[in-house]
Write a protein that holds these residues in place. Structure first.
Motif, PDB file in Angstrom:
ATOM      1  N   GLY A  37       0.800  -1.319   0.170  1.00 54.81           N
ATOM      2  CA  GLY A  37       0.052  -0.059   0.029  1.00 54.81           C
ATOM      3  C   GLY A  37       0.912   1.298  -0.016  1.00 54.81           C
ATOM      4  O   GLY A  37       0.557   2.207  -0.481  1.00 54.81           O
ATOM      5  N   LYS A  38       1.921   1.306   0.600  1.00 58.14           N
ATOM      6  CA  LYS A  38       2.768   2.294   0.865  1.00 58.14           C
ATOM      7  C   LYS A  38       3.620   2.687  -0.392  1.00 58.14           C
ATOM      8  O   LYS A  38       3.562   3.722  -1.051  1.00 58.14           O
ATOM      9  CB  LYS A  38       3.786   2.020   1.849  1.00 58.14           C
ATOM     10  N   GLU A  39       4.156   1.555  -1.190  1.00 59.54           N
ATOM     11  CA  GLU A  39       4.551   1.577  -2.336  1.00 59.54           C
ATOM     12  C   GLU A  39       3.818   2.360  -3.380  1.00 59.54           C
ATOM     13  O   GLU A  39       3.941   3.056  -4.205  1.00 59.54           O
ATOM     14  CB  GLU A  39       5.150   0.090  -2.743  1.00 59.54           C
ATOM     15  N   LEU A  40       2.321   1.803  -3.398  1.00 53.43           N
ATOM     16  CA  LEU A  40       1.522   2.149  -4.282  1.00 53.43           C
ATOM     17  C   LEU A  40       1.385   3.753  -4.325  1.00 53.43           C
ATOM     18  O   LEU A  40       1.248   4.432  -5.323  1.00 53.43           O
ATOM     19  CB  LEU A  40       0.207   1.442  -4.111  1.00 53.43           C
ATOM     20  N   GLU A  41       1.016   4.228  -2.935  1.00 54.80           N
ATOM     21  CA  GLU A  41       0.743   5.410  -2.702  1.00 54.80           C
ATOM     22  C   GLU A  41       1.864   6.379  -3.035  1.00 54.80           C
ATOM     23  O   GLU A  41       1.730   7.333  -3.903  1.00 54.80           O
ATOM     24  CB  GLU A  41       0.652   5.717  -0.915  1.00 54.80           C
ATOM     25  N   GLU A  42       3.209   6.084  -2.688  1.00 60.29           N
ATOM     26  CA  GLU A  42       4.280   6.754  -3.187  1.00 60.29           C
ATOM     27  C   GLU A  42       4.474   6.891  -4.505  1.00 60.29           C
ATOM     28  O   GLU A  42       4.727   8.053  -4.951  1.00 60.29           O
ATOM     29  CB  GLU A  42       5.624   6.280  -2.657  1.00 60.29           C
ATOM     30  N   ALA A  43       4.252   5.914  -5.237  1.00 63.74           N
ATOM     31  CA  ALA A  43       4.375   5.748  -6.632  1.00 63.74           C
ATOM     32  C   ALA A  43       3.514   6.840  -7.205  1.00 63.74           C
ATOM     33  O   ALA A  43       3.790   7.548  -8.238  1.00 63.74           O
ATOM     34  CB  ALA A  43       4.531   4.468  -7.432  1.00 63.74           C
ATOM     35  N   ALA A  44       2.352   6.453  -7.134  1.00 64.07           N
ATOM     36  CA  ALA A  44       1.111   7.115  -7.651  1.00 64.07           C
ATOM     37  C   ALA A  44       1.216   8.834  -7.140  1.00 64.07           C
ATOM     38  O   ALA A  44       0.954   9.711  -8.238  1.00 64.07           O
ATOM     39  CB  ALA A  44      -0.238   6.680  -6.970  1.00 64.07           C
ATOM     40  N   SER A  45       1.611   8.964  -6.168  1.00 65.93           N
ATOM     41  CA  SER A  45       1.810  10.372  -5.795  1.00 65.93           C
ATOM     42  C   SER A  45       2.721  11.399  -6.578  1.00 65.93           C
ATOM     43  O   SER A  45       2.839  12.559  -6.666  1.00 65.93           O
ATOM     44  CB  SER A  45       2.411  10.722  -4.313  1.00 65.93           C
ATOM     45  N   ARG A  46       3.734  10.453  -7.366  1.00 67.71           N
ATOM     46  CA  ARG A  46       4.631  11.181  -8.234  1.00 67.71           C
ATOM     47  C   ARG A  46       3.836  11.657  -9.627  1.00 67.71           C
ATOM     48  O   ARG A  46       4.724  12.174 -10.375  1.00 67.71           O
ATOM     49  CB  ARG A  46       5.812   9.935  -8.277  1.00 67.71           C
ATOM     50  N   VAL A  47       2.944  11.382  -9.810  1.00 63.92           N
ATOM     51  CA  VAL A  47       2.150  11.589 -11.032  1.00 63.92           C
ATOM     52  C   VAL A  47       1.708  13.139 -10.880  1.00 63.92           C
ATOM     53  O   VAL A  47       0.845  13.417 -10.032  1.00 63.92           O
ATOM     54  CB  VAL A  47       1.228  10.628 -11.615  1.00 63.92           C
ATOM     55  N   GLU A  48       1.831  13.902 -11.887  1.00 61.01           N
ATOM     56  CA  GLU A  48       1.168  15.326 -11.890  1.00 61.01           C
ATOM     57  C   GLU A  48      -0.203  15.260 -11.886  1.00 61.01           C
ATOM     58  O   GLU A  48      -0.860  14.574 -12.369  1.00 61.01           O
ATOM     59  CB  GLU A  48       1.686  15.984 -12.934  1.00 61.01           C
ATOM     60  N   ALA A  49      -0.830  16.340 -11.058  1.00 62.14           N
ATOM     61  CA  ALA A  49      -2.308  16.395 -10.739  1.00 62.14           C
ATOM     62  C   ALA A  49      -2.753  16.535 -12.073  1.00 62.14           C
ATOM     63  O   ALA A  49      -4.018  15.902 -12.655  1.00 62.14           O
ATOM     64  CB  ALA A  49      -2.593  17.470  -9.859  1.00 62.14           C
ATOM     65  N   SER A  50      -2.428  17.188 -13.230  1.00 62.63           N
ATOM     66  CA  SER A  50      -2.938  17.638 -14.365  1.00 62.63           C
ATOM     67  C   SER A  50      -3.183  16.199 -15.347  1.00 62.63           C
ATOM     68  O   SER A  50      -4.052  15.786 -16.130  1.00 62.63           O
ATOM     69  CB  SER A  50      -2.478  18.721 -15.285  1.00 62.63           C
TER      70      SER A  50
END
Lengths: 434, 434
Positions: free
Chosen positions: B71-84
């Motif tokens: 879950g932590k890996e998923l969150e961290e990786a996903a957070s690197r995608v720009e909001a736009s």
């Protein structure tokens, strides 16, 4: 006692479950190699190889002139079927047609936003091959079950192949083919027939899909040509699972188990019940009914190897077992079968109540009897009209909506490392033709 | 000139047609053997073999503790995608969902005669595995195209596998998975991942169906496990065929051909037009646009090997050619594309008019981009909601109607040499329980 009465909690239940569900699944490398050679030869050499294998494996000679059943042969063979039998077949065909008409899907088009039209077109396959198994018996019902939905779907041409004994088409196959309006019938069978349909030969036209059951050679050949053509499924030996409660007649249950077991020695028949008294009574009935059965030896061997009577704590437990088996045929011979049906997740076809023996579904009820076996009901369905169509997606954008969505699509493409995708959009938005 | 301008009447047209439609179809025996060994090892040895092949072929170490994305890996990786970018993905998901909702099929029950109830239940698959290819780029759009219809179908659990580089999940894959509510993601790929999904290992659950494209190893593994599980299709290299008339902009046509050719060297791009002037102009445009393309080498090789500009006598002739190719993507850049659509029999998806570049359909239009390739559009369809359900037939007869139809079914069974079938009916009609 023919079948042992067991519980799912027994230490060897897992072995029993595996034996039943994995039967016929064993990958036979030698058989695969034989089939590979046949398929390869027919794909490369066409008729020459096809006729050669027919002579060697099926024992009759074919030529380009005799491989197809002539109009005269068809008429003559069909005329040997009694009028009363023909009437039954006709009624069966009508009922099968009525059921399958409900499976027709319609084209649709939507415009969820001004400037966007999306849709899906349903298009029938152009040419389909039906494999009707031959051998000792003939199975006209299989011709009906495959041809009727194909015709409803609007398939352009239906080709029938059947390993006719000695090169003579069986009267029942001829009559059913006539009934379904199939005029192109070829006297071929086995892996060589599957290969001929998949790749085409000088005399056999290439088809888009091959449907219908067959022996292990046919099944292996179908798996091999899958991708080159579409296939319906890889059929294994037939099976039934019956859930019965204290309201069930032991004689009915036993008769239904036997109607499955008589198919072949690899068939499987399983009773699951919370009622131990019923379990014992069915066991006694099986023995009694077996004695009067012409195909007794086959049924006995099938029951001994792949039969079981399982006692569960309650009906919910029986449903759990049934879902785990994912049987081809599932009978619910219980007080309230409709309530039980709600819990059924995996089965090919379900037969409800005391007066719906599976045999009625095999022939005349209407639903298809070409069903997923060996637990594949977890992910596949009865043969149906949906097997004979494909869907084409349709998209139409106006310049205005491309202006909105285009740059987003281009950005998405760039994220995936594809730049030319973006160009195809930006060029249009910069275009003079706007 | 990048692509030769040819006519279907040219003596070597047949060879060109075969080269394009058969590309990627060559059965590579060595590859098959390698894949067979991988599949067999994983089926027998589970995690041990899965981790071993991942180390050897993909170059990263896995353990039972690290194979799943936490879950932590998923969150961290996903957070690197720009909001736009996330907003674009979300809008794409919504549009894909809106389109695919039209594919939902309903249960039905009919009673065509008193005492007979027939029906068909639509049941979602329990567990599905999505293969998202990894390698140099990542393809979040593929995750959307597979996961959205699966969710609409009601699939119980969706498992995502992705050969994450160095064992790190790609931010875009993580973000899309989160968007689709997929929480079970495994860092595996190749034939070993397909085998793990098909047979299950200590850490990877067995699924009922595997969907999504992959390289030749993945395609071979999917064909191999077909039958053990369901698969969507055996994907080959991508392709486009464009029918264009004198109203088409050469620059648009060239850009669309290139957007396909840049995918990989095995991709195919074909223009069919009755307008020789357009043919020459597109040829010039191709050269001009190629020069500015980052993936120029790939596109050039693809066009040289599997590209063609075909000139036909008229638009009807172009439609005939298109149907013969049965292309994955078909663009109709003509004055009246809806009229032309009527004649289209074989294509995965059709893009109509001057402002519907295929790129829009790849990402955000709504229809699925997982499409049949290599001419298999003759018999198969885009991935859809229908791929994630199966149908269960339902039959219920009363004693009265069994009295009418039962003897007919029994007679039909006897014609096929099956007697116990008849017993299951006659016993019920003679029964005391009537």
């Amino acid at each position: 006692m023919i079948m042992r009465i067991a519980r799912t909690t027994d230490s060897d239940f897992e072995a029993l479950y595996q034996r039943i569900t994995q039967r016929g699944r064993v990958f036979d490398e030698d058989l695969w190699k034989v089939v590979e050679k046949i398929v390869d030869d027919v794909a490369r050499k066409g008729d020459e190889a096809l006729f050669d294998y027919t002579q060697r494996l099926d024992g009759y000679a074919l030529t380009a002139e005799t491989v197809a059943v002539s109009g005269k042969e068809l008429e003559e063979a069909a005329s040997r079927v009694e009028a009363s039998d023909l009437a039954i077949m006709r009624q069966a065909a009508q009922r099968i047609e009525a059921f399958h008409r409900h499976q027709i899907a319609e084209n649709w088009t939507v415009s969820d936003e001004p400037g966007i039209i999306l849709g899906q077109r349903i298009v029938p396959l152009e040419r389909v091959g039906i494999y009707a198994p031959g051998g000792l018996a003939s199975y006209p019902s299989t011709v009906l079950m495959a041809a009727v939905p194909a015709k409803i779907a609007g398939v352009g041409e239906i080709i029938l192949v059947n390993p006719s004994r000695g090169g003579q088409i069986h009267p029942l196959i001829a009559a059913t083919a006539k009934l379904c309006g199939i005029s192109r019938i070829f006297k071929i069978g086995g892996a060589q027939a599957v290969a001929a349909l998949a790749y085409g030969t000088e005399t056999i036209p290439r088809v888009d899909k091959i449907v219908g059951p067959g022996n292990a050679y046919v099944a292996a050949a179908k798996k091999m040509v899958f991708g080159q053509v579409s296939i319906d499924m890889i059929a294994g030996p037939s099976e039934i699972l019956i859930i019965a409660d204290q309201t069930a007649q032991p004689a009915f249950v036993a008769a239904d188990l036997l109607s499955q077991a008589e198919h072949d020695e690899m068939a499987s028949a399983v009773l699951v019940t919370p009622d131990e008294v019923l379990a014992r009574e069915v066991s006694v009935e099986l023995k009694r009914q077996l004695e009067r059965l012409p195909r007794r030896t086959i049924a006995e061997r099938s029951l001994e190897a792949f039969g079981a009577i399982l006692v569960t704590d309650n009906l919910e437990g029986a449903v759990t077992v049934a879902n785990r088996f994912a049987p081809e045929h599932l009978e619910l011979i219980v007080e309230d079968p409709w309530k039980l049906l709600e819990g059924i997740k995996h089965a090919g076809a379900v037969f409800l109540g005391h007066y719906t023996p599976e045999a009625i579904g095999d022939y005349i009820a209407g639903p298809n009897h070409v069903l997923p076996t060996g637990g594949t009901a977890r992910f596949s369905s009865a043969l149906g009209v949906y097997d004979f169509v494909k869907r084409i997606s349709v998209v139409c954008f106006s310049r205005d909506v491309l202006e909105d969505y285009g740059p987003k699509a281009a950005r998405f493409a760039r994220l995936e490392g594809l730049d030319a995708h973006g160009n195809s959009i930006s060029l249009r938005l910069a275009g003079k033709n706007s």
